[in-house]
Scaffold this active site. Structure first.
Site, PDB file in Angstrom:
ATOM      1  N   CYS A  25       5.373  21.286 -24.264  1.00  0.00           N
ATOM      2  CA  CYS A  25       4.960  19.753 -23.945  1.00  0.00           C
ATOM      3  C   CYS A  25       3.671  19.272 -25.492  1.00  0.00           C
ATOM      4  CB  CYS A  25       5.067  19.623 -22.788  1.00  0.00           C
ATOM      5  SG  CYS A  25       4.274  18.088 -21.834  1.00  0.00           S
ATOM      6  N   CYS A  64       1.085  18.142 -22.891  1.00  0.00           N
ATOM      7  CA  CYS A  64       0.441  19.600 -21.737  1.00  0.00           C
ATOM      8  C   CYS A  64      -0.427  19.623 -22.051  1.00  0.00           C
ATOM      9  CB  CYS A  64       1.701  20.233 -21.108  1.00  0.00           C
ATOM     10  SG  CYS A  64       2.690  19.633 -20.372  1.00  0.00           S
TER      11      CYS A  64
END
Length: 106
Positions: free
Chosen positions: A30, A33
């Site tokens: 991600c 993230c």
């Protein structure tokens, strides 16, 4: 580096904590993230024992991610007395996370 929690340790480390806990639900693939990770690491350095900070990899710990209906990551949940008091979905600024944590600590 922020501590990791898992399906196996979540109950003890987060839900049974006597102080508030910030949990960053993330995954290595991600992109947002990876942007949030260093912010969470920095926030952990400001905790000074007032709260704990953990990261939980949703791919490796699907049970906990499912239990909290994590469908978008990054998701940062703030727990107090074993209950979610705040949930932030999507990348936020350091100020955004810090303000949410301070509000939850009141």
């Amino acid at each position: 580096m922020t501590s990791r929690t898992t399906d196996a340790t979540f109950q003890q480390e987060v839900l049974s904590s006597d102080i508030p806990v910030v949990v960053d639900f993330w995954a290595p693939w991600c992109g947002p993230c990876r942007l949030v990770g260093p912010i969470i690491d920095k926030i952990e350095k400001t905790a000074n024992g007032r709260f704990k900070v953990y990261k939980l990899n949703v791919d490796e710990n699907p049970q906990t991610a499912s239990a909290y209906s994590i469908t978008g990551i990054p998701s940062v949940l703030i727990f107090k007395s074993g209950k979610v008091v705040k949930q932030l979905v999507g990348a936020q600024s350091e100020q955004g996370y810090s303000a949410a944590i301070e509000e939850a600590l009141k």
